[in-house]
Design an enzyme around this catalytic site. Structure first.
Site, PDB file in Angstrom:
ATOM      1  N   ASP A 175      24.408  21.634  49.658  1.00 22.95           N
ATOM      2  CA  ASP A 175      24.810  20.281  50.080  1.00 22.95           C
ATOM      3  C   ASP A 175      23.609  19.521  50.621  1.00 22.95           C
ATOM      4  O   ASP A 175      22.646  20.127  51.069  1.00 22.95           O
ATOM      5  CB  ASP A 175      25.806  20.334  51.250  1.00 22.95           C
TER       6      ASP A 175
HETATM    7  N1  URA Z   1      28.288  26.505  51.550  1.00 23.41           N
HETATM    8  C1  URA Z   1      28.348  25.232  51.981  1.00 23.41           C
HETATM    9  O1  URA Z   1      29.308  24.839  52.643  1.00 23.41           O
HETATM   10  N2  URA Z   1      27.349  24.409  51.671  1.00 23.41           N
HETATM   11  C2  URA Z   1      26.258  24.804  50.985  1.00 23.41           C
HETATM   12  O2  URA Z   1      25.347  23.995  50.737  1.00 23.41           O
HETATM   13  C3  URA Z   1      26.217  26.125  50.541  1.00 23.41           C
HETATM   14  C4  URA Z   1      27.246  26.949  50.829  1.00 23.41           C
END
Ligand code: URA
Length: 238
Positions: A103
């Site tokens: 993310d």
């Molecule tokens: N889990 C998440 O919530 N975000 C990420 O970027 C990777 C794993």
């Protein structure tokens, strides 16, 4: 599309500067026409480039690099909202793509490669590649909730697989989670389902690759040993 001097350099003719000397000397032709302009742009997939009459080609070089992704960058190559993408942090000489996603606000280990076959296998659920996350929460986590995380949480795309969880902080607000699958926003969604908010999320390890010695925004090429280890974790024909 790319500048001719860059193309020549990537084909192994030396630095971009040296490539310019070839162009200026009239040794380079594109589709049979001699080109002496340094600003010439070519279509590297369709144009035929010759140097002193000999056709040249881009090497089929496979590149693997590990980026310590900083907060605030999206993982996609092009972002419609024109946000900063991780592609701004790595060399643009190769057409690399990320193996899975992090993310925008998640930091840490991100593998980028142009080896599509290996990337596909590493993302395939069959190989259950480990991903280790360092998670900071808005409040202390209970033992009961740790057990729930480990045994499986029902999300809107199904129940999560067994995972490993360790408490790191004495205050029970930081935990380490080792996932063997990789769904979208999985860590945040698992904790949200139990009433927590993730205030900081770092992927410290992807398969055998750790972000040790890489500051946020820094990257390095993988070693041959690491590439071999990834291939043995997700074996296939290529
Ligand atoms: N889990 C998440 O919530 N975000 C990420 O970027 C990777 C794993």
């Amino acid at each position: 599309m790319m500048r001719l001097n860059k193309y020549l350099a990537l084909c192994g003719l030396g630095s971009r500067r040296k490539s310019e000397v070839y162009i200026q000397s009239g040794s380079v032709a594109v589709n049979g026409n001699v080109v002496q302009s340094l600003s010439q742009v070519i279509d590297e997939t369709n144009d035929i480039v010759t140097v002193k009459g000999q056709p040249i080609h881009l090497p089929d070089k496979l590149v693997y690099l590990l980026l310590n992704k900083p907060k605030g960058y999206v993982t996609s190559a092009h972002d419609e909202l024109r946000r900063k993408t991780v592609m701004h942090l790595i060399p643009d000489d190769y057409r690399l793509f990320s193996v899975g996603r992090l993310d925008k606000d998640t930091k840490g280990a991100l593998l980028l490669t142009n080896d599509g076959a290996l990337a596909f296998r590493l993302m395939h659920p069959r190989f259950q590649i480990d991903k280790i996350y360092h998670v900071t929460l808005n409040m202390p986590i209970t033992i009961k909730h740790i057990q729930k995380l480990m045994s499986g949480i029902m999300l809107d795309d199904g129940i999560t697989h067994q995972c490993d969880v360790k408490v790191i902080g004495k205050d029970y607000r930081t935990i380490e989670m080792t996932l063997h699958e990789g769904r979208k926003r999985q860590v945040r969604r698992m904790l949200q389902a139990l009433g927590y908010q993730v205030t900081d999320l770092v992927r410290t390890q992807f398969a055998v690759l750790t972000i040790n010695n890489l500051k946020p925004g820094e990257w390095r090429f993988l070693t041959n040993q690491e590439i071999a280890q990834l291939k043995s974790l997700a074996p296939g024909k290529t």
